[in-house]
Write an enzyme that holds these catalytic residues in place. Sequence first.
Site, PDB file in Angstrom:
ATOM      1  N   ASP A  37       0.839  -1.208   0.000  1.00 16.43           N
ATOM      2  CA  ASP A  37       0.000   0.000   0.000  1.00 16.43           C
ATOM      3  C   ASP A  37       0.868   1.250   0.000  1.00 16.43           C
ATOM      4  O   ASP A  37       2.026   1.234   0.427  1.00 16.43           O
ATOM      5  CB  ASP A  37      -0.908   0.010   1.228  1.00 16.43           C
ATOM      6  CG  ASP A  37      -2.173   0.820   1.011  1.00 16.43           C
ATOM      7  OD1 ASP A  37      -3.242   0.213   0.789  1.00 16.43           O
ATOM      8  OD2 ASP A  37      -2.098   2.070   1.055  1.00 16.43           O
ATOM      9  N   ASP A  63       3.769   2.063  -4.540  1.00 19.00           N
ATOM     10  CA  ASP A  63       2.883   2.900  -5.354  1.00 19.00           C
ATOM     11  C   ASP A  63       2.656   2.152  -6.663  1.00 19.00           C
ATOM     12  O   ASP A  63       3.566   2.026  -7.486  1.00 19.00           O
ATOM     13  CB  ASP A  63       3.550   4.262  -5.614  1.00 19.00           C
ATOM     14  CG  ASP A  63       2.715   5.149  -6.520  1.00 19.00           C
ATOM     15  OD1 ASP A  63       1.649   4.700  -6.995  1.00 19.00           O
ATOM     16  OD2 ASP A  63       3.129   6.301  -6.761  1.00 19.00           O
ATOM     17  N   VAL A  64       1.429   1.668  -6.866  1.00 19.53           N
ATOM     18  CA  VAL A  64       1.170   0.828  -8.050  1.00 19.53           C
ATOM     19  C   VAL A  64       1.295   1.596  -9.362  1.00 19.53           C
ATOM     20  O   VAL A  64       1.427   0.990 -10.433  1.00 19.53           O
ATOM     21  CB  VAL A  64      -0.212   0.138  -7.978  1.00 19.53           C
ATOM     22  CG1 VAL A  64      -0.318  -0.803  -6.801  1.00 19.53           C
ATOM     23  CG2 VAL A  64      -1.351   1.168  -7.980  1.00 19.53           C
ATOM     24  N   ASN A  90      -5.647  -4.533  -6.659  1.00 21.25           N
ATOM     25  CA  ASN A  90      -6.864  -3.999  -6.055  1.00 21.25           C
ATOM     26  C   ASN A  90      -6.793  -2.503  -5.742  1.00 21.25           C
ATOM     27  O   ASN A  90      -7.836  -1.855  -5.640  1.00 21.25           O
ATOM     28  CB  ASN A  90      -7.128  -4.802  -4.764  1.00 21.25           C
ATOM     29  CG  ASN A  90      -8.153  -4.155  -3.879  1.00 21.25           C
ATOM     30  OD1 ASN A  90      -9.348  -4.252  -4.130  1.00 21.25           O
ATOM     31  ND2 ASN A  90      -7.694  -3.450  -2.849  1.00 21.25           N
ATOM     32  N   TYR A 156     -13.060   7.406 -13.579  1.00 20.84           N
ATOM     33  CA  TYR A 156     -13.233   6.177 -12.799  1.00 20.84           C
ATOM     34  C   TYR A 156     -13.889   5.094 -13.669  1.00 20.84           C
ATOM     35  O   TYR A 156     -13.387   3.968 -13.776  1.00 20.84           O
ATOM     36  CB  TYR A 156     -14.090   6.464 -11.551  1.00 20.84           C
ATOM     37  CG  TYR A 156     -14.147   5.307 -10.581  1.00 20.84           C
ATOM     38  CD1 TYR A 156     -13.095   5.047  -9.719  1.00 20.84           C
ATOM     39  CD2 TYR A 156     -15.256   4.455 -10.542  1.00 20.84           C
ATOM     40  CE1 TYR A 156     -13.135   3.972  -8.834  1.00 20.84           C
ATOM     41  CE2 TYR A 156     -15.307   3.388  -9.661  1.00 20.84           C
ATOM     42  CZ  TYR A 156     -14.244   3.151  -8.807  1.00 20.84           C
ATOM     43  OH  TYR A 156     -14.285   2.088  -7.932  1.00 20.84           O
ATOM     44  N   LYS A 160     -12.296   1.524 -15.075  1.00 20.77           N
ATOM     45  CA  LYS A 160     -12.860   0.226 -14.690  1.00 20.77           C
ATOM     46  C   LYS A 160     -13.339  -0.571 -15.906  1.00 20.77           C
ATOM     47  O   LYS A 160     -13.211  -1.801 -15.941  1.00 20.77           O
ATOM     48  CB  LYS A 160     -13.988   0.422 -13.673  1.00 20.77           C
ATOM     49  CG  LYS A 160     -13.520   1.062 -12.358  1.00 20.77           C
ATOM     50  CD  LYS A 160     -12.399   0.262 -11.677  1.00 20.77           C
ATOM     51  CE  LYS A 160     -12.053   0.780 -10.296  1.00 20.77           C
ATOM     52  NZ  LYS A 160     -10.996   0.005  -9.632  1.00 20.77           N
TER      53      LYS A 160
HETATM   54  N1  NAD Z   1     -15.856   0.894  -2.147  1.00 16.54           N
HETATM   55  C1  NAD Z   1     -16.589   0.686  -3.202  1.00 16.54           C
HETATM   56  O1  NAD Z   1     -17.813   0.946  -3.205  1.00 16.54           O
HETATM   57  C2  NAD Z   1     -15.974   0.081  -4.445  1.00 16.54           C
HETATM   58  C3  NAD Z   1     -16.839  -0.355  -5.449  1.00 16.54           C
HETATM   59  C4  NAD Z   1     -16.294  -0.906  -6.594  1.00 16.54           C
HETATM   60  C5  NAD Z   1     -14.935  -1.026  -6.727  1.00 16.54           C
HETATM   61  N2  NAD Z   1     -14.115  -0.571  -5.729  1.00 16.54           N
HETATM   62  C6  NAD Z   1     -12.675  -0.720  -5.922  1.00 16.54           C
HETATM   63  O2  NAD Z   1     -12.126  -1.438  -4.854  1.00 16.54           O
HETATM   64  C7  NAD Z   1     -10.733  -1.156  -4.773  1.00 16.54           C
HETATM   65  C8  NAD Z   1     -10.347  -0.939  -3.336  1.00 16.54           C
HETATM   66  O3  NAD Z   1     -10.912   0.294  -2.879  1.00 16.54           O
HETATM   67  P1  NAD Z   1     -11.683   0.430  -1.489  1.00 16.54           P
HETATM   68  O4  NAD Z   1     -13.082   0.696  -1.800  1.00 16.54           O
HETATM   69  O5  NAD Z   1     -11.323  -0.662  -0.592  1.00 16.54           O
HETATM   70  O6  NAD Z   1     -11.086   1.847  -0.998  1.00 16.54           O
HETATM   71  P2  NAD Z   1     -10.080   2.233   0.192  1.00 16.54           P
HETATM   72  O7  NAD Z   1      -9.743   3.666  -0.026  1.00 16.54           O
HETATM   73  O8  NAD Z   1     -10.654   1.836   1.485  1.00 16.54           O
HETATM   74  O9  NAD Z   1      -8.807   1.323  -0.118  1.00 16.54           O
HETATM   75  C9  NAD Z   1      -7.973   1.578  -1.226  1.00 16.54           C
HETATM   76  C10 NAD Z   1      -6.528   1.315  -0.825  1.00 16.54           C
HETATM   77  O10 NAD Z   1      -5.696   1.565  -1.972  1.00 16.54           O
HETATM   78  C11 NAD Z   1      -4.538   2.272  -1.515  1.00 16.54           C
HETATM   79  N3  NAD Z   1      -3.951   3.031  -2.625  1.00 16.54           N
HETATM   80  C12 NAD Z   1      -4.403   4.158  -3.212  1.00 16.54           C
HETATM   81  N4  NAD Z   1      -3.549   4.567  -4.158  1.00 16.54           N
HETATM   82  C13 NAD Z   1      -2.529   3.671  -4.187  1.00 16.54           C
HETATM   83  C14 NAD Z   1      -1.352   3.550  -4.966  1.00 16.54           C
HETATM   84  N5  NAD Z   1      -1.020   4.461  -5.898  1.00 16.54           N
HETATM   85  N6  NAD Z   1      -0.534   2.507  -4.738  1.00 16.54           N
HETATM   86  C15 NAD Z   1      -0.819   1.584  -3.763  1.00 16.54           C
HETATM   87  N7  NAD Z   1      -1.926   1.670  -2.980  1.00 16.54           N
HETATM   88  C16 NAD Z   1      -2.768   2.698  -3.204  1.00 16.54           C
HETATM   89  C17 NAD Z   1      -5.056   3.164  -0.417  1.00 16.54           C
HETATM   90  O11 NAD Z   1      -4.023   3.622   0.444  1.00 16.54           O
HETATM   91  C18 NAD Z   1      -6.044   2.253   0.272  1.00 16.54           C
HETATM   92  O12 NAD Z   1      -5.432   1.516   1.312  1.00 16.54           O
HETATM   93  C19 NAD Z   1     -10.484   0.026  -5.698  1.00 16.54           C
HETATM   94  O13 NAD Z   1      -9.927  -0.434  -6.916  1.00 16.54           O
HETATM   95  C20 NAD Z   1     -11.878   0.568  -5.940  1.00 16.54           C
HETATM   96  O14 NAD Z   1     -11.981   1.257  -7.157  1.00 16.54           O
HETATM   97  C21 NAD Z   1     -14.612  -0.025  -4.587  1.00 16.54           C
END
Ligand code: NAD
Length: 277
Positions: A37, A63-64, A90, A156, A160
Amino acid sequence: MRELAGKTAFVTGGASGIGFALGRAFAEAGMKVMLADIEPDALAAAVESLQSFGSGVRGVSCDVADPASLERAANASYEAFGNVHVVCNNAGVAAGGGIDNISIENWRWVLDVNLMGVLHGVRTFLPHIRAHGEGGHIVNTASMAGMQTGLGFSPYGASKFAVVGMSEGLAAQVRPLGIGVSVLCPSFVRTRIGESGRNRQQCYGPMPSLDPNSPAAAVVAEIASRLQAGLEPAAVAARVLDAIRNDELYVFTHPNMREEVDERFAAIQAAMDKVVC
Ligand SMILES: NC(=O)c1ccc[n+]([C@@H]2O[C@H](COP(=O)([O-])OP(=O)(O)OC[C@H]3O[C@@H](n4cnc5c(N)ncnc54)[C@H](O)[C@@H]3O)[C@@H](O)[C@H]2O)c1
Protein backbone atom coordinates in the site's frame (compact mmCIF):
# COMPACT_ATOMS: atom_id res chain seq x y z
CA MET A 1 -6.93 -22.84 -7.54
CA ARG A 2 -8.77 -25.14 -5.15
CA GLU A 3 -6.21 -25.28 -2.35
CA LEU A 4 -5.19 -21.95 -0.82
CA ALA A 5 -3.61 -23.05 2.47
CA GLY A 6 0.19 -22.81 2.43
CA LYS A 7 0.22 -20.54 -0.65
CA THR A 8 1.09 -16.83 -0.76
CA ALA A 9 -1.10 -13.85 -1.68
CA PHE A 10 0.05 -10.34 -2.64
CA VAL A 11 -2.64 -7.66 -2.29
CA THR A 12 -2.30 -4.06 -3.46
CA GLY A 13 -4.37 -1.48 -1.61
CA GLY A 14 -4.13 -3.92 1.28
CA ALA A 15 -4.17 -1.33 4.07
CA SER A 16 -7.86 -0.50 3.82
CA GLY A 17 -11.32 -1.56 2.67
CA ILE A 18 -11.62 -4.41 0.21
CA GLY A 19 -7.85 -5.07 0.05
CA PHE A 20 -7.57 -5.38 3.80
CA ALA A 21 -10.60 -7.70 3.92
CA LEU A 22 -8.99 -9.83 1.21
CA GLY A 23 -5.77 -10.00 3.24
CA ARG A 24 -7.61 -11.09 6.35
CA ALA A 25 -9.63 -13.72 4.44
CA PHE A 26 -6.47 -15.13 2.82
CA ALA A 27 -4.75 -15.32 6.23
CA GLU A 28 -7.81 -17.08 7.68
CA ALA A 29 -7.57 -19.56 4.81
CA GLY A 30 -4.00 -20.42 5.87
CA MET A 31 -2.15 -18.33 3.30
CA LYS A 32 0.86 -16.12 3.78
CA VAL A 33 -0.08 -12.55 2.91
CA MET A 34 1.84 -9.49 1.73
CA LEU A 35 -0.20 -6.30 1.99
CA ALA A 36 1.14 -3.60 -0.34
CA ASP A 37 0.00 0.00 0.00
CA ILE A 38 0.97 3.63 -0.52
CA GLU A 39 -0.24 4.80 2.92
CA PRO A 40 2.46 3.81 5.47
CA ASP A 41 0.58 4.44 8.75
CA ALA A 42 -2.56 2.65 7.62
CA LEU A 43 -0.39 -0.21 6.32
CA ALA A 44 1.42 -0.58 9.66
CA ALA A 45 -1.92 -0.55 11.50
CA ALA A 46 -3.36 -3.14 9.10
CA VAL A 47 -0.43 -5.52 9.61
CA GLU A 48 -0.58 -4.96 13.37
CA SER A 49 -4.28 -5.81 13.47
CA LEU A 50 -3.55 -9.16 11.80
CA GLN A 51 -0.75 -10.07 14.22
CA SER A 52 -2.73 -13.06 15.47
CA PHE A 53 -1.58 -14.71 12.21
CA GLY A 54 2.04 -14.23 13.33
CA SER A 55 4.73 -13.49 10.78
CA GLY A 56 2.50 -14.88 8.02
CA VAL A 57 1.15 -11.37 7.33
CA ARG A 58 3.51 -8.56 6.37
CA GLY A 59 3.32 -5.16 4.72
CA VAL A 60 5.33 -3.42 2.06
CA SER A 61 5.19 0.15 0.89
CA CYS A 62 4.30 0.49 -2.78
CA ASP A 63 2.88 2.90 -5.35
CA VAL A 64 1.17 0.83 -8.05
CA ALA A 65 1.37 3.72 -10.51
CA ASP A 66 5.16 3.27 -10.51
CA PRO A 67 6.29 -0.06 -12.03
CA ALA A 68 9.68 0.09 -10.27
CA SER A 69 7.97 0.50 -6.89
CA LEU A 70 5.76 -2.52 -7.56
CA GLU A 71 8.79 -4.53 -8.68
CA ARG A 72 10.57 -3.69 -5.39
CA ALA A 73 7.49 -4.71 -3.40
CA ALA A 74 7.31 -8.00 -5.31
CA ASN A 75 10.96 -8.72 -4.51
CA ALA A 76 10.31 -8.00 -0.82
CA SER A 77 7.48 -10.52 -0.95
CA TYR A 78 9.60 -13.24 -2.63
CA GLU A 79 12.26 -12.64 0.03
CA ALA A 80 9.76 -12.91 2.88
CA PHE A 81 7.57 -15.78 1.66
CA GLY A 82 9.01 -17.30 -1.51
CA ASN A 83 6.75 -17.77 -4.54
CA VAL A 84 3.57 -15.74 -4.93
CA HIS A 85 0.44 -17.60 -6.12
CA VAL A 86 -2.49 -15.17 -5.77
CA VAL A 87 -2.12 -11.55 -6.87
CA CYS A 88 -4.87 -9.02 -6.17
CA ASN A 89 -4.43 -5.87 -8.24
CA ASN A 90 -6.86 -4.00 -6.06
CA ALA A 91 -5.49 -0.52 -5.21
CA GLY A 92 -7.78 2.15 -6.57
CA VAL A 93 -8.83 5.78 -6.27
CA ALA A 94 -11.85 7.81 -7.32
CA ALA A 95 -12.19 11.38 -8.46
CA GLY A 96 -15.41 12.86 -9.77
CA GLY A 97 -16.55 16.02 -11.41
CA GLY A 98 -18.94 16.98 -14.18
CA ILE A 99 -18.27 16.63 -17.88
CA ASP A 100 -16.91 20.17 -18.06
CA ASN A 101 -14.76 20.26 -14.95
CA ILE A 102 -12.71 17.09 -14.53
CA SER A 103 -9.12 18.26 -14.60
CA ILE A 104 -6.63 16.47 -16.82
CA GLU A 105 -4.59 15.72 -13.67
CA ASN A 106 -7.58 13.83 -12.27
CA TRP A 107 -7.78 11.77 -15.44
CA ARG A 108 -4.06 10.98 -15.23
CA TRP A 109 -4.18 10.12 -11.52
CA VAL A 110 -7.18 7.80 -11.75
CA LEU A 111 -5.96 6.06 -14.93
CA ASP A 112 -2.40 5.71 -13.58
CA VAL A 113 -3.57 4.04 -10.36
CA ASN A 114 -6.70 2.14 -11.44
CA LEU A 115 -5.62 1.03 -14.91
CA MET A 116 -1.82 1.24 -15.16
CA GLY A 117 -1.55 -0.05 -11.57
CA VAL A 118 -3.36 -3.23 -12.62
CA LEU A 119 -1.21 -3.53 -15.73
CA HIS A 120 1.97 -3.09 -13.67
CA GLY A 121 0.79 -5.81 -11.29
CA VAL A 122 0.16 -8.23 -14.15
CA ARG A 123 3.48 -7.43 -15.83
CA THR A 124 5.35 -7.87 -12.55
CA PHE A 125 3.83 -11.14 -11.39
CA LEU A 126 2.77 -13.06 -14.49
CA PRO A 127 6.33 -14.02 -15.56
CA HIS A 128 7.03 -15.10 -11.97
CA ILE A 129 3.89 -17.28 -11.75
CA ARG A 130 4.61 -18.82 -15.16
CA ALA A 131 8.19 -19.56 -14.13
CA HIS A 132 7.48 -21.23 -10.78
CA GLY A 133 4.78 -23.43 -12.34
CA GLU A 134 2.93 -24.02 -9.06
CA GLY A 135 -0.28 -22.47 -10.41
CA GLY A 136 -1.67 -19.05 -9.74
CA HIS A 137 -4.63 -16.74 -9.84
CA ILE A 138 -4.82 -13.03 -10.65
CA VAL A 139 -7.70 -10.95 -9.28
CA ASN A 140 -8.17 -7.51 -10.83
CA THR A 141 -10.50 -5.16 -8.99
CA ALA A 142 -12.77 -3.32 -11.40
CA SER A 143 -16.26 -2.19 -10.32
CA MET A 144 -19.87 -2.17 -11.49
CA ALA A 145 -18.68 1.14 -12.98
CA GLY A 146 -16.84 -1.12 -15.44
CA MET A 147 -20.13 -2.72 -16.53
CA GLN A 148 -22.44 0.28 -16.84
CA THR A 149 -21.84 4.01 -16.95
CA GLY A 150 -24.01 5.19 -14.05
CA LEU A 151 -21.30 7.64 -13.01
CA GLY A 152 -21.42 9.48 -16.32
CA PHE A 153 -18.33 10.92 -17.98
CA SER A 154 -15.70 9.96 -15.49
CA PRO A 155 -12.12 8.71 -15.40
CA TYR A 156 -13.23 6.18 -12.80
CA GLY A 157 -15.70 4.47 -15.16
CA ALA A 158 -13.20 4.61 -18.02
CA SER A 159 -10.52 2.96 -15.87
CA LYS A 160 -12.86 0.23 -14.69
CA PHE A 161 -14.23 -0.59 -18.17
CA ALA A 162 -10.58 -0.93 -19.24
CA VAL A 163 -9.79 -3.27 -16.34
CA VAL A 164 -12.75 -5.49 -17.29
CA GLY A 165 -11.63 -5.64 -20.92
CA MET A 166 -8.02 -6.27 -19.99
CA SER A 167 -9.00 -9.06 -17.58
CA GLU A 168 -11.18 -10.80 -20.18
CA GLY A 169 -8.26 -10.77 -22.62
CA LEU A 170 -5.78 -11.92 -19.99
CA ALA A 171 -8.02 -14.79 -18.87
CA ALA A 172 -8.14 -16.23 -22.39
CA GLN A 173 -4.39 -15.83 -22.76
CA VAL A 174 -3.31 -17.54 -19.53
CA ARG A 175 -5.98 -20.25 -19.18
CA PRO A 176 -3.86 -22.74 -21.19
CA LEU A 177 -1.04 -22.14 -18.68
CA GLY A 178 -3.25 -23.17 -15.77
CA ILE A 179 -3.40 -19.62 -14.41
CA GLY A 180 -6.80 -18.23 -13.41
CA VAL A 181 -8.08 -14.66 -13.71
CA SER A 182 -11.00 -13.01 -11.94
CA VAL A 183 -12.35 -9.51 -12.37
CA LEU A 184 -14.09 -8.17 -9.29
CA CYS A 185 -17.06 -5.89 -9.99
CA PRO A 186 -18.69 -4.66 -6.79
CA SER A 187 -21.19 -1.85 -6.41
CA PHE A 188 -21.09 0.21 -3.20
CA VAL A 189 -18.90 -1.22 -0.43
CA ARG A 190 -18.34 0.47 2.95
CA THR A 191 -14.69 1.60 2.56
CA ARG A 192 -12.63 4.80 2.44
CA ILE A 193 -12.72 5.13 -1.37
CA GLY A 194 -14.64 8.41 -0.93
CA GLU A 195 -11.51 9.82 0.76
CA SER A 196 -9.14 8.79 -2.02
CA GLY A 197 -7.50 12.23 -2.05
CA ARG A 198 -5.57 11.20 1.08
CA ASN A 199 -3.27 9.13 -1.14
CA ARG A 200 -2.94 11.42 -4.14
CA GLN A 201 0.71 11.55 -5.21
CA GLN A 202 2.26 15.03 -5.36
CA CYS A 203 2.93 14.79 -9.10
CA TYR A 204 -0.82 15.09 -9.79
CA GLY A 205 -1.11 18.35 -7.83
CA PRO A 206 -3.64 19.04 -5.09
CA MET A 207 -7.10 17.48 -5.20
CA PRO A 208 -9.29 20.09 -6.96
CA SER A 209 -12.08 21.35 -4.74
CA LEU A 210 -15.66 21.24 -5.98
CA ASP A 211 -18.11 24.13 -5.82
CA PRO A 212 -20.42 22.91 -3.02
CA ASN A 213 -23.46 24.10 -4.97
CA SER A 214 -22.51 22.35 -8.20
CA PRO A 215 -24.26 19.24 -9.57
CA ALA A 216 -20.90 17.43 -9.29
CA ALA A 217 -20.79 18.12 -5.53
CA ALA A 218 -24.31 16.70 -5.21
CA VAL A 219 -23.17 13.52 -6.98
CA VAL A 220 -20.18 13.19 -4.62
CA ALA A 221 -22.45 13.62 -1.56
CA GLU A 222 -24.87 11.00 -2.92
CA ILE A 223 -22.00 8.57 -3.51
CA ALA A 224 -20.65 9.17 0.03
CA SER A 225 -23.99 8.24 1.58
CA ARG A 226 -24.35 5.15 -0.64
CA LEU A 227 -20.82 4.03 0.37
CA GLN A 228 -21.79 4.33 4.03
CA ALA A 229 -24.79 2.08 3.41
CA GLY A 230 -22.72 -0.28 1.27
CA LEU A 231 -21.80 -3.94 1.60
CA GLU A 232 -19.24 -4.96 4.22
CA PRO A 233 -15.78 -5.58 2.65
CA ALA A 234 -15.61 -9.02 4.33
CA ALA A 235 -18.60 -10.17 2.25
CA VAL A 236 -16.81 -9.09 -0.93
CA ALA A 237 -13.65 -10.91 0.16
CA ALA A 238 -15.58 -14.13 0.84
CA ARG A 239 -17.03 -14.00 -2.69
CA VAL A 240 -13.53 -13.47 -4.15
CA LEU A 241 -12.07 -16.51 -2.35
CA ASP A 242 -14.94 -18.58 -3.69
CA ALA A 243 -14.24 -17.31 -7.22
CA ILE A 244 -10.54 -18.18 -6.92
CA ARG A 245 -11.33 -21.70 -5.73
CA ASN A 246 -13.84 -22.22 -8.54
CA ASP A 247 -11.85 -20.37 -11.22
CA GLU A 248 -14.59 -17.83 -12.05
CA LEU A 249 -13.85 -14.87 -14.32
CA TYR A 250 -16.63 -12.44 -13.36
CA VAL A 251 -17.13 -11.74 -9.67
CA PHE A 252 -20.31 -9.84 -8.82
CA THR A 253 -21.41 -8.97 -5.31
CA HIS A 254 -24.59 -6.88 -5.68
CA PRO A 255 -27.58 -8.72 -7.21
CA ASN A 256 -29.57 -5.48 -7.45
CA MET A 257 -27.23 -4.26 -10.21
CA ARG A 258 -28.41 -6.92 -12.65
CA GLU A 259 -31.14 -4.72 -14.11
CA GLU A 260 -28.71 -1.94 -15.08
CA VAL A 261 -26.39 -4.39 -16.81
CA ASP A 262 -29.34 -6.03 -18.59
CA GLU A 263 -30.46 -2.61 -19.85
CA ARG A 264 -27.02 -1.92 -21.33
CA PHE A 265 -26.78 -5.31 -23.03
CA ALA A 266 -30.34 -4.98 -24.36
CA ALA A 267 -29.48 -1.59 -25.91
CA ILE A 268 -26.35 -3.05 -27.52
CA GLN A 269 -28.29 -6.01 -28.90
CA ALA A 270 -31.05 -3.75 -30.23
CA ALA A 271 -28.38 -1.73 -32.06
CA MET A 272 -26.87 -4.95 -33.45
CA ASP A 273 -30.33 -5.95 -34.73
CA LYS A 274 -30.26 -2.85 -36.93
CA VAL A 275 -27.11 -3.97 -38.75
CA VAL A 276 -28.30 -4.73 -42.26
CA CYS A 277 -25.27 -5.45 -44.41
N1 NAD B 1 -15.86 0.89 -2.15
C1 NAD B 1 -16.59 0.69 -3.20
O1 NAD B 1 -17.81 0.95 -3.20
C2 NAD B 1 -15.97 0.08 -4.44
C3 NAD B 1 -16.84 -0.36 -5.45
C4 NAD B 1 -16.29 -0.91 -6.59
C5 NAD B 1 -14.93 -1.03 -6.73
N2 NAD B 1 -14.11 -0.57 -5.73
C6 NAD B 1 -12.68 -0.72 -5.92
O2 NAD B 1 -12.13 -1.44 -4.85
C7 NAD B 1 -10.73 -1.16 -4.77
C8 NAD B 1 -10.35 -0.94 -3.34
O3 NAD B 1 -10.91 0.29 -2.88
P1 NAD B 1 -11.68 0.43 -1.49
O4 NAD B 1 -13.08 0.70 -1.80
O5 NAD B 1 -11.32 -0.66 -0.59
O6 NAD B 1 -11.09 1.85 -1.00
P2 NAD B 1 -10.08 2.23 0.19
O7 NAD B 1 -9.74 3.67 -0.03
O8 NAD B 1 -10.65 1.84 1.49
O9 NAD B 1 -8.81 1.32 -0.12
C9 NAD B 1 -7.97 1.58 -1.23
C10 NAD B 1 -6.53 1.31 -0.83
O10 NAD B 1 -5.70 1.57 -1.97
C11 NAD B 1 -4.54 2.27 -1.52
N3 NAD B 1 -3.95 3.03 -2.63
C12 NAD B 1 -4.40 4.16 -3.21
N4 NAD B 1 -3.55 4.57 -4.16
C13 NAD B 1 -2.53 3.67 -4.19
C14 NAD B 1 -1.35 3.55 -4.97
N5 NAD B 1 -1.02 4.46 -5.90
N6 NAD B 1 -0.53 2.51 -4.74
C15 NAD B 1 -0.82 1.58 -3.76
N7 NAD B 1 -1.93 1.67 -2.98
C16 NAD B 1 -2.77 2.70 -3.20
C17 NAD B 1 -5.06 3.16 -0.42
O11 NAD B 1 -4.02 3.62 0.44
C18 NAD B 1 -6.04 2.25 0.27
O12 NAD B 1 -5.43 1.52 1.31
C19 NAD B 1 -10.48 0.03 -5.70
O13 NAD B 1 -9.93 -0.43 -6.92
C20 NAD B 1 -11.88 0.57 -5.94
O14 NAD B 1 -11.98 1.26 -7.16
C21 NAD B 1 -14.61 -0.03 -4.59
